[in-house]
Design an enzyme around this catalytic site. Structure first.
Site, mmCIF file in Angstrom:
data_model
loop_
_atom_site.group_PDB
_atom_site.id
_atom_site.type_symbol
_atom_site.label_atom_id
_atom_site.label_comp_id
_atom_site.label_asym_id
_atom_site.label_seq_id
_atom_site.Cartn_x
_atom_site.Cartn_y
_atom_site.Cartn_z
ATOM 1 N N ILE A 159 2.196 -1.340 -1.005
ATOM 2 C CA ILE A 159 2.846 -0.054 -0.765
ATOM 3 C C ILE A 159 4.019 -0.268 0.183
ATOM 4 C CG2 ILE A 159 2.467 2.327 -0.031
ATOM 5 C CD1 ILE A 159 -0.546 1.825 -0.463
ATOM 6 N N GLU A 160 5.241 -0.160 -0.346
ATOM 7 C CA GLU A 160 6.422 -0.471 0.443
ATOM 8 C C GLU A 160 7.547 0.523 0.187
ATOM 9 O OE1 GLU A 160 7.534 -4.567 0.925
ATOM 10 O OE2 GLU A 160 5.922 -5.219 -0.395
ATOM 11 N N ASN A 161 8.577 0.421 1.022
ATOM 12 C CA ASN A 161 9.849 1.103 0.855
ATOM 13 C C ASN A 161 9.694 2.630 0.964
ATOM 14 O OD1 ASN A 161 12.661 1.307 0.386
ATOM 15 N ND2 ASN A 161 12.580 -0.410 -1.028
#
Length: 561
Positions: A381-383
């Site tokens: 889970i990024e950005n």
């Protein structure tokens, strides 16, 4: 996980019934608001019998699977001429607002109050929560609650039905005192025993409701209980509320978190050494060659993205079956290993952000689980589209909760960035949402690189992990050992995008610390880069430093937790 200069170019990547209002019979007083207390008896069917529920056509039964909470649920065997309606009549107070909810599964399942409000769902593949509010009439003293399916639509299931509000039969409005000192007195791989201090009441305490997260799982008359039907090596959070005969309920006790014992294998729980392997970038090596040279057994396969319409594909373009990713998985399994796919990442069109709902996302995850008979999945889970979006965080966690419930034994991992002292604001929010949603995440993995680690990559990695441990303890109420057993570390070998240098010696220190603290998972980005190229900079197919080929993978293979 990030790919080098590409900024983690690891492509961190019926309404068949209407709704009617209850008759107010000329009431002129404004309705009261129900004090939160479940006044239904046997709401989770944990007694193993239907009583006091009554089902039409004798079509109701108690089953042990599938359940939403606890170890029992209601099954209604709908026929072509009977919708298998199950009802319970309770005493209520006039001119009062009540909240009815329950968890159902099946095709066209209804929940409502006789003569009043109802709600329904179409065909959820997993348990889905229904809720509806209603207000009693000015002289109404009883209400018949029902749940039923629809004709010829197959068996439905219901569990953890709740009617929140004050019970009827008197003017007592004083709630019992809060139960005190909730503790765990024992556990097995499938049960947890609890005890607590007794509550007092102006009339008398009639029972105690035991909750796992937000779900009521037991009602008992004494100050101890054993919750059964749990999963091995899994963390659960419990609270207790006291209730009197009028339906008044106390505030929740202190929360206690307990991780059940390991299953019959007698191990210490979920442990995984699984470096990333990316078939779409960086001269991907033959996995069998790497396995034979290092002893590694697990790989984290990157990345499953959205190919459009909430449909999963490798890198958003390669089909789940028949391509290079399938070939690599077959090779790994033929050599005695296994894989965990990573969904999402830094770049690309991600399922978490693009699927319209948690149920749609769960359906997409299920396609991948079914395609490879998976034992674990990782959500990277990024950005801004996922990590920094609160609604998307919740969507991902809810989807993980759904697939975990639908696939017994499946382990769920979330991977996210960190600061040198622990989770950032967004990481803390992710952990807090996991707790509030009762998502039951197995491993919270941080990525201690590209985080301003500077030259002390070992010290800052340890500090970041200790910060994560502290957050898990404060959020879930875990002790040190339980918190560590839910932690993962996913580093970056050699040079990071920010020129941080994790050498083989530093990675060995990190691995040894991870073993000494018995964390759950060790990974790094990426096997594609586990080759020497001193002075080569940050590139896709080597580490940029002096090392032996597959040296970081060999070190990682020594992780035992």
């Amino acid at each position: 996980m990030r790919i080098t200069q590409l900024r983690r170019s690891r492509h961190r990547f019926l309404a068949l019934l209407g709704t009617a209002a209850l008759a107010l019979a000329g009431a002129v007083a404004l309705p009261g608001t129900a004090q939160a207390a479940n006044i239904l008896s046997n709401p989770g069917f944990e007694t193993g019998s239907l009583s006091p529920w009554s089902c039409s056509g004798n079509l109701g039964s108690i089953v042990s699977s599938p359940v939403h909470g606890g170890s029992k649920a209601l099954a209604g065997a709908v026929s072509s001429s009977d919708n298998a309606q199950c009802t319970q009549t309770v005493s209520v107070q006039p001119n009062t607002t009540y909240s009815l909810s329950g968890w159902v599964r099946g095709s066209y399942v209804y929940l409502g109050v006789d003569g009043g409000a109802s709600t329904w769902t179409t065909s959820p593949s997993a348990y889905s929560r229904l809720s509806v509010a209603f207000t009693t009439g000015a002289s109404q003293t009883s209400a018949k609650i029902y749940v039923h399916g629809w004709y010829a639509q197959g068996t439905y299931y219901a569990d953890d039905v709740s009617l929140d509000g004050p019970g009827g039969g008197g003017s007592d409005s004083q709630a019992p005192t809060t139960p005190t000192n909730l503790t765990s007195t024992g556990k097995t791989s499938s049960s947890v025993s609890l005890s607590w201090g007794a509550s007092s009441d102006n009339v008398g305490v009639s029972g105690y409701d035991v909750y796992s997260g937000s779900n009521q799982v037991l009602t008992v008359s004494g100050t101890s209980a054993t919750v059964s039907g749990l999963s091995p090596s899994t963390a659960y959070s419990f609270t207790v509320k006291a209730r009197d005969a009028a339906g008044n309920t106390s505030a929740a006790s202190n929360s206690v978190s307990v991780t059940t014992s390991a299953g019959g294998g007698g191990g210490t729980g979920f442990k995984q050494a699984a470096p990333y392997l990316f078939e779409g970038w960086g001269d991907p090596p033959n996995p069998t060659t790497v396995m034979n040279a290092t002893g590694i057994k697990w790989f984290t396969m990157a990345f499953v993205l959205d190919s459009g319409g909430c449909n999963p594909a490798w890198d958003g373009s390669r089909a789940l079956a028949g391509g290079v990713d399938q070939t690599a998985i077959n090779q790994i399994r033929s050599a005695g290993g296994d894989i965990v796919p990573s969904f999402g990442g830094w770049q690309g069109s991600k399922l978490g952000a693009n699927c319209s709902s948690a149920s749609a996302l769960a359906g997409a995850l299920q396609k991948v689980i079914d395609a490879y008979s998976l034992k674990a999945i990782d959500m990277d889970i990024e950005n801004t589209d996922e990590f920094e979006n609160e609604a998307v965080q919740a969507r991902i966690l809810t989807a993980l909760k759904t697939v975990k419930a639908n696939n017994p034994g499946l382990k769920t991992i979330v991977t996210f960035g960190t600061s040198t002292t622990g989770p950032t604001y967004y990481g803390n929010r992710l952990i807090e949402q996991a707790q509030s949603l009762n998502a039951n995440i197995d491993v919270f993995t941080i990525m201690p690189f590209d985080f301003g680690g500077g030259s002390d990559m070992y010290g800052n990695t340890v500090n970041a992990t200790e910060g994560l441990k502290a957050k898990l303890k404060s959020t879930f109420g875990w002790d040190d050992a339980t918190a560590y057993s839910h932690i993962g570390i996913s580093g970056m070998n050699g040079l990071s995008d920010q020129q941080e240098n994790t050498t083989p010696a530093i990675w060995t220190q990190i691995r040894d610390w991870a073993n000494g603290h018995h964390i759950a998972r060790l990974a790094y980005w990426a096997v594609n880069r586990d080759r020497p190229c001193p002075g080569g900079g940050v590139v896709s197919n080597c580490s940029g430093i002096s090392q032996s080929t597959w040296q970081f993978t060999s070190i990682t293979a020594g992780f035992t937790g």
